[in-house]
Design an enzyme around this catalytic site. Structure first.
Site, mmCIF file in Angstrom:
data_model
loop_
_atom_site.group_PDB
_atom_site.id
_atom_site.type_symbol
_atom_site.label_atom_id
_atom_site.label_comp_id
_atom_site.label_asym_id
_atom_site.label_seq_id
_atom_site.Cartn_x
_atom_site.Cartn_y
_atom_site.Cartn_z
ATOM 1 N N SER A 145 8.660 -1.148 -3.287
ATOM 2 C CA SER A 145 7.571 -1.644 -2.452
ATOM 3 C C SER A 145 7.190 -0.596 -1.403
ATOM 4 O O SER A 145 6.822 0.524 -1.750
ATOM 5 C CB SER A 145 7.980 -2.974 -1.821
ATOM 6 O OG SER A 145 6.899 -3.583 -1.168
ATOM 7 N N ASP A 354 -5.652 7.603 15.799
ATOM 8 C CA ASP A 354 -5.211 8.977 15.545
ATOM 9 C C ASP A 354 -3.907 9.023 14.743
ATOM 10 O O ASP A 354 -3.069 9.900 14.955
ATOM 11 C CB ASP A 354 -5.057 9.749 16.858
ATOM 12 C CG ASP A 354 -4.064 9.108 17.825
ATOM 13 O OD1 ASP A 354 -3.662 7.946 17.591
ATOM 14 O OD2 ASP A 354 -3.679 9.760 18.815
ATOM 15 N N HIS A 407 6.813 -8.835 -8.006
ATOM 16 C CA HIS A 407 7.047 -7.735 -7.073
ATOM 17 C C HIS A 407 8.540 -7.461 -6.865
ATOM 18 O O HIS A 407 8.931 -6.334 -6.552
ATOM 19 C CB HIS A 407 6.379 -8.058 -5.733
ATOM 20 C CG HIS A 407 6.398 -6.934 -4.758
ATOM 21 N ND1 HIS A 407 5.615 -5.802 -4.883
ATOM 22 C CD2 HIS A 407 7.121 -6.754 -3.622
ATOM 23 C CE1 HIS A 407 5.835 -4.985 -3.874
ATOM 24 N NE2 HIS A 407 6.751 -5.527 -3.093
#
Length: 433
Positions: A145, A354, A407
């Site tokens: 993951s 940023d 998953h």
């Protein structure tokens, strides 16, 4: 303060704990240090002492490496070819853990600045620093993951340090922004909802009854937190894992009870709902979840904004009920007891524009490290189509695309999955020779 930890042997495996003192900011050692914890796993008889290391990167973000219980699963397969290094990523487990308690001494600006150093780039720098301290020339990596996101960052930053890269359920999108990711995942969550309610038609009525009750009545979780419809919807995160539909239905059956002619929520149901709220104990998952997708851009609460294009997820009485998935939302920092103190810091990080680069497309396009991946066709968390787009741009990569697993495939059948990925990697290496 380091915890007391010891080497021990269990079922023929030797577990050796180690701590490393590393910079909070690898670009500025004056900002102080953190402790990073790893646990070495080897055969107790020393028979694999000369094998290369395999470093495991856990999913999340914000969750520690596994605490194995037995010689089984993916570790059993890994130890045939490697020694295993279980890394508690910075801020998790025993690695200068981050919780509402450990952050309480900082103001919101300090919290946000501190937390900004806990993304994949610095997790990878920690691992690279440890590799050098251990005197290891090269090692292999396995990422599950979010750990797969870390793996691609590692391939971008320090490819010459790697022998192989194995990824399960975690090939990230290296170009789309967070909004594109959440548009895809909301679609996957809708599909899981449809599958659940198709299998259990009565569950829709039960969910509406619970949601309506929460809108008309105050119910409180065992920690004193008011339980809301939005929180109830979030238990849908479990739909990304295998074998969760039936337990969810059983829980819905057990939600309400009549006492003296009044409908109330059963304490055991409320207790179960609190157990679903991993954000309480692992706040990195909530605070930095959207930041894992950000490069030179702010998330601006991406999932919350994208959700407005899917009005079916904003429940109103009389309409169909939908669970949500792993998305995080700004209201969580107003409702969740352990997230409330972190709301100003979370807002600062949501507006932070940023963020540095996590991936280097040019390096990946010229990658020589054999990279093999298990990509799950029905993955609710990491969209298959976005993963396939990425793989087109990574040289010497090969994907096994399957609908056999959800998953959590590595946890459910890790020995078989890793065996296949290792065989695929061997074939890539043979073709390179």
């Amino acid at each position: 303060m380091q915890i007391a930890s010891q080497t021990f042997v269990d079922q023929g495996l030797k577990y050796t704990p180690k701590f490393y003192t590393l910079p909070l900011n690898h670009d500025d050692s004056n900002q102080g240090n953190i402790e990073v914890f790893v646990r070495e796993v080897t055969y107790a008889d020393g028979s694999n002492h000369d094998r290369p290391w395999l470093v495991y990167f856990q999913g999340g973000p914000g969750f520690p490496s596994p605490r194995p219980n037995g010689h089984n699963g993916w570790i059993k397969r890994a130890l045939k070819d490697y020694r295993v290094l279980l890394l508690d990523q910075r801020g998790t487990g025993h690695s200068s853990v981050i919780t509402h308690q450990t952050l309480a001494a900082f103001d919101s600006e300090q919290q946000a600045d501190y937390l900004s150093h806990f993304r994949a780039d610095n997790i990878v720098r920690d691992a690279e620093h440890i590799r050098q301290e251990m005197g290891v020339e090269k090692w292999a990596i396995l990422g599950q993951s979010f750990g797969g996101f870390c793996s691609l960052t590692y391939l971008s930053m320090f490819p010459s340090s790697l022998l192989r890269s194995y990824i399960t359920g975690g090939v990230p999108s290296i170009y789309p922004d967070a909004d594109t990711v959440y548009q895809a995942t909301f679609e996957r969550v809708k599909e899981k909802n449809h599958a659940f309610f198709r299998q259990f038609p009565l569950a829709q009525t039960l969910c509406q009854r619970i949601a309506d009750h929460l809108m008309d009545n105050e119910e409180f979780l065992p920690n004193g937190q008011r339980f809301t419809v939005e929180q109830f919807q979030q238990i849908g995160i479990s739909f990304g894992m295998s074998d969760t539909f039936l337990p969810t239905y059983y829980a819905l059956e057990n939600a309400l009870i009549d006492i003296n002619g009044k409908s109330v929520m059963r304490y055991e149901f409320l207790d179960l709902m609190l157990q679903h709220q991993g954000f309480q104990t692992h706040p990195i998952y909530a605070i930095l979840h959207e930041a894992i997708y950000c490069q030179d851009a702010a998330s601006n609460w991406s999932a919350h904004r994208v959700r407005q294009s899917y009005p079916e997820f904003n429940y109103q009485p009389g309409q169909a009920f939908y669970f949500t998935g792993e998305m995080v939302f700004p209201w969580m920092f107003e409702q969740y007891q352990c997230l409330k103190p972190l709301q100003p810091a979370a807002e600062r990080l949501a507006q932070k524009a940023d963020w540095g680069k996590l991936y280097d497309p040019e390096v990946l396009a010229n990658n020589t490290v054999p990279m093999t991946c298990a990509v799950y066709a029905d993955d609710m968390f990491v969209d298959m189509d976005l993963s396939r787009q990425t793989l087109k741009h990574v040289a010497n990569s090969q994907a096994w695309i399957t609908n056999q697993y959800e998953h959590n495939g590595l946890r459910a059948d890790g020995e078989h999955i890793l065996d296949r990925l290792i065989a695929m990697g061997d074939q890539i290496a043979a073709n390179q020779a």
